[in-house]
Design a protein around this motif. Structure first.
Motif, PDB file in Angstrom:
ATOM      1  N   VAL A 531      18.671  59.089  14.851  1.00 27.03           N
ATOM      2  CA  VAL A 531      17.703  58.021  14.610  1.00 27.03           C
ATOM      3  C   VAL A 531      18.459  56.749  14.280  1.00 27.03           C
ATOM      4  N   VAL A 532      18.078  55.676  14.954  1.00 30.21           N
ATOM      5  CA  VAL A 532      18.743  54.394  14.776  1.00 30.21           C
ATOM      6  C   VAL A 532      17.753  53.411  14.163  1.00 30.21           C
ATOM      7  N   GLY A 533      18.159  52.735  13.091  1.00 29.91           N
ATOM      8  CA  GLY A 533      17.341  51.695  12.480  1.00 29.91           C
ATOM      9  C   GLY A 533      16.420  52.225  11.395  1.00 29.91           C
ATOM     10  N   GLN A 534      15.955  51.309  10.537  1.00 24.29           N
ATOM     11  CA  GLN A 534      15.006  51.638   9.476  1.00 24.29           C
ATOM     12  C   GLN A 534      13.632  51.052   9.768  1.00 24.29           C
ATOM     13  N   LYS A 535      13.595  49.844  10.315  1.00 22.12           N
ATOM     14  CA  LYS A 535      12.346  49.265  10.772  1.00 22.12           C
ATOM     15  C   LYS A 535      12.172  49.624  12.239  1.00 22.12           C
ATOM     16  N   MET A 536      11.034  50.208  12.564  1.00 25.39           N
ATOM     17  CA  MET A 536      10.779  50.726  13.899  1.00 25.39           C
ATOM     18  C   MET A 536      11.922  51.644  14.341  1.00 25.39           C
ATOM     19  N   PRO A 537      12.178  52.721  13.587  1.00 24.99           N
ATOM     20  CA  PRO A 537      13.297  53.612  13.935  1.00 24.99           C
ATOM     21  C   PRO A 537      13.084  54.232  15.311  1.00 24.99           C
ATOM     22  N   ARG A 538      14.189  54.468  16.005  1.00 31.78           N
ATOM     23  CA  ARG A 538      14.128  55.034  17.356  1.00 31.78           C
ATOM     24  C   ARG A 538      15.041  56.245  17.435  1.00 31.78           C
ATOM     25  N   TYR A 539      14.541  57.254  18.105  1.00 28.82           N
ATOM     26  CA  TYR A 539      15.316  58.472  18.332  1.00 28.82           C
ATOM     27  C   TYR A 539      16.056  58.290  19.656  1.00 28.82           C
ATOM     28  N   CYS A 540      17.367  58.099  19.570  1.00 30.87           N
ATOM     29  CA  CYS A 540      18.175  57.735  20.737  1.00 30.87           C
ATOM     30  C   CYS A 540      19.167  58.834  21.093  1.00 30.87           C
ATOM     31  N   LEU A 541      19.572  58.834  22.374  1.00 24.90           N
ATOM     32  CA  LEU A 541      20.587  59.760  22.879  1.00 24.90           C
ATOM     33  C   LEU A 541      21.840  58.979  23.230  1.00 24.90           C
TER      34      LEU A 541
END
Length: 644
Positions: A531-541
């Protein structure tokens, strides 16, 4: 009616028909499961009757069946609420129980349930049959005798181990004054026998000759010698007494009556000074004899401004010569009411427990008010908790649309979300000639196009068991084997790719109206997810597998599914049903020469041809199209995943 009735109805429905039926009834009625069922709150009769009508109609049962069932259950319900011992001690026989039931109602009216509109019961025995009892039921409410019958059956069963049969002999209306009418029902009660398993055991010493009869087993005692006191002495002992004859005229009264009715100078008829308010019946000598075992209540009608409405409560004693003595005292329930009636505690005889009840009521009124507020607050908290739970479900659904549920759970638990996966299959897709479409369409048309297509793709991810990572513009990214590790991730993603090609053709080109075409690329390999970020977190590969999958799409052919050799080998290892054909050696930007593959044509019954046949529609320009878009598409996908 008090909320206890509502709560009893709720419990009866749930016990007999289940929670689902109860929730359906609530939805139809619009009732609040908490606010409508506060035990110590009084609700309008019509609201209760309307609700009962909805219950009966929805359950498709008769009103009589419902009322008798709820009546019987009400006894069990009140026992659970702690009133069982109070009911059990009312009398040694069922007859005695009924004779004292009105007294219990009066007590509850002055304590826990003020303002209760209670029925009245009067019993007479059959001289020839000890197993038969006649019960006169009086109520200001019409049509609820079946509810009373059910409750009395429950009492006979629970407290006297009796099986009884009720028969309605007749029903009529009787006017008790100029404004009020009471509904009078005569019931014949027959003892059918003792039950085999009593609910509440009756001590052996409490078992009379007949459980139904009031008659004692032994002969009555011989009358004792009577010593009389004069009128003044008797008036000092019982200031609120009066004696009346068969014609209902007062022959003697105590000084307390004179205080309440100071204008009395002679001996008028009883109903010229007082109005019978309990039991609910016409005041005549016949009813006096019928209800002689009950506690009578008379309200002052001709008194001072403060004393009018004062209720005298007491018992009737037959003196002989058809004369009746009423031994009563003011029915006052609080210090405030005592002051309003211009009375003092000293005006109430020391022998009357009303003194203690007034002081006890004053002490407990604060506790009772607190109990009512606590019940209301508890109901409000339950509603708030239910609303909070619904909002939490909405929040969870929104969060799970952004992050996988297992990942979201880890985030809420404060765990670090970063994991290595040895093998996963990644899919990229984009729309053919999307740049041209975007330059010739209004923004709303583009939004409508993407929403229509991606909604179909999202539904397919659910059925194929894969996870949509994200979308940016016309780029759509899917992964299999992440975050849930599965063995057949390549087969699942290939199934998703086939569905996407088919579903895309169900969406119309906003300019030409022709079916939309997409390019799809697949690759299998290791990856890192987090998971990247705290605001509007995104699950990235992250990883080279993402880059290669992006290249497979950007170097693909419109309408076809392009995949790498690693993905092909994974499909073979999984025993995939899909057949592949080699594209040959192809130069892949950044990767050099690679042998890649296409998924062979799969027949689509919706359009009557194979999904790959659409590639023929593109003609000789398909390769050029792919080459021209390769750089921009690959750059876009790399940006999506944070790689270059």
């Amino acid at each position: 009616m008090y909320g206890l009735i509502h709560s009893c109805v709720k419990e009866w429905v749930m016990n007999n028909y289940g929670k689902e039926k109860w929730m359906e009834i609530l939805a139809i009625s619009g009732a609040d499961d908490e606010q409508t069922f506060l035990n110590f709150q009084c609700y309008p009769d019509q609201a209760t009757l309307d609700f009962i009508g909805i219950v009966v109609k929805h359950l498709e049962i008769s009103l009589e069946y419902f009322l008798e069932g709820v009546g019987m259950h009400f006894v069990d319900f009140t026992i659970e609420k702690g009133y069982g011992e109070m009911l059990h001690t009312l009398g040694r026989t069922f007859h005695a129980f009924l004779d004292n039931l009105d007294y219990l109602h009066c007590y509850l009216m002055t304590t826990a349930f003020p303002g209760i509109v209670m029925p009245s019961f009067a019993c007479t025995e059959d001289a020839d049959r000890p197993d038969v009892l006649y019960v006169d039921y009086y109520s200001r409410r019409q049509g609820l005798q079946t509810l009373a019958i059910g409750a009395l059956k429950g009492c006979a069963k629970n407290f006297y181990n009796l099986a009884v049969q009720f028969e309605v002999m007749w029903t009529r209306e009787e006017r008790i004054n100029e404004e009020e009418v009471v509904h009078h029902v005569r019931l014949r009660v027959t003892q059918l026998g003792q039950l085999t398993t009593p609910t509440l055991p009756v001590p052996s010493g409490d078992r009379p000759r007949s459980a139904l009869s009031l008659a004692p087993a032994a002969d009555t005692l011989a009358p004792a010698e009577v010593n009389f006191v004069n009128t003044a002495e008797f008036s000092a002992i019982h200031p609120y007494h009066f004696i009346f004859n068969q014609g209902l005229r007062v022959q003697q009264y105590g000084f307390g009556i004179g205080v309440l009715c100071p204008e009395v100078t002679s001996f008028p008829a009883v109903d010229e000074l007082l109005e019978l308010v309990w039991p609910y019946t016409t005041f005549n000598f016949e009813n006096v004899e019928r209800f002689k075992n009950l506690v009578f209540q008379f309200a002052v009608t001709k008194g001072t401004e403060k004393t009018v409405g004062t209720v005298l409560r007491g018992e009737l004693i037959f003196l002989g010569d058809n004369r009746v003595l009423f031994l009563g005292n003011p029915m006052v329930t609080s210090l405030k009411e005592l002051a309003e009636k211009s009375l003092k505690i000293s005006d109430i005889p020391r022998s009357d427990s009303t003194r203690e009840l007034i002081l006890l009521k004053h002490q407990r009124s604060t506790e009772f008010d607190l109990m009512q507020r606590l019940e209301a607050t508890t109901a409000e908290l339950k509603r708030t908790a239910a609303a909070l739970e619904k909002e939490k479900e909405k929040t969870d659904r929104l969060l799970h649309s952004m992050l996988p549920p297992e990942v979201a759970h880890k985030l809420k638990s404060g765990d670090k979300v970063q994991e290595n996966f040895d093998s996963a299959t990644i899919l990229f897709s984009d729309i053919v000639t999307f740049t041209v479409i975007a330059s010739h369409c209004e923004p709303r048309q583009i939004v409508q196009l993407l929403n229509e297509m991606y909604t179909r793709f999202d539904d397919a991810t659910e059925s194929n068991g894969v996870y949509k990572v994200e979308t940016i513009g016309d780029a759509y990214m899917v992964v299999g084997g992440i975050p849930g590790r599965v063995r057949d991730h390549a087969t699942r993603v290939t199934s998703q790719a086939i569905d996407m090609v088919r579903l895309a053709r169900q969406v119309a080109h906003p300019i030409t109206g022709a079916p939309v075409q997409i390019r799809v690329g697949l690759h299998t390999g290791p990856a890192v997810a987090g998971v990247v970020g705290q605001k509007m977190p995104r699950y990235c590969l992250f990883g080279d597998t993402v880059n290669v999958a992006s290249r497979m799409e950007s170097h693909g052919v419109p309408g076809r599914i392009h995949l790498s050799g690693d993905c092909k080998r994974r499909l073979e290892a999984e025993g995939s049903p899909y057949a592949l054909e080699s594209r040959g050696i192809t130069e892949i930007k950044g990767k050099g020469m690679m042998e890649t593959f296409f998924v062979e044509s799969v027949y689509d019954p919706a359009v009557g041809r194979g999904i790959n046949d659409a590639a023929a529609d593109v003609g000789d320009n398909s390769g050029a199209e792919a080459g021209q878009s390769a750089d921009s598409s690959a750059a876009q996908h790399s940006s999506v995943c944070g790689l270059q």
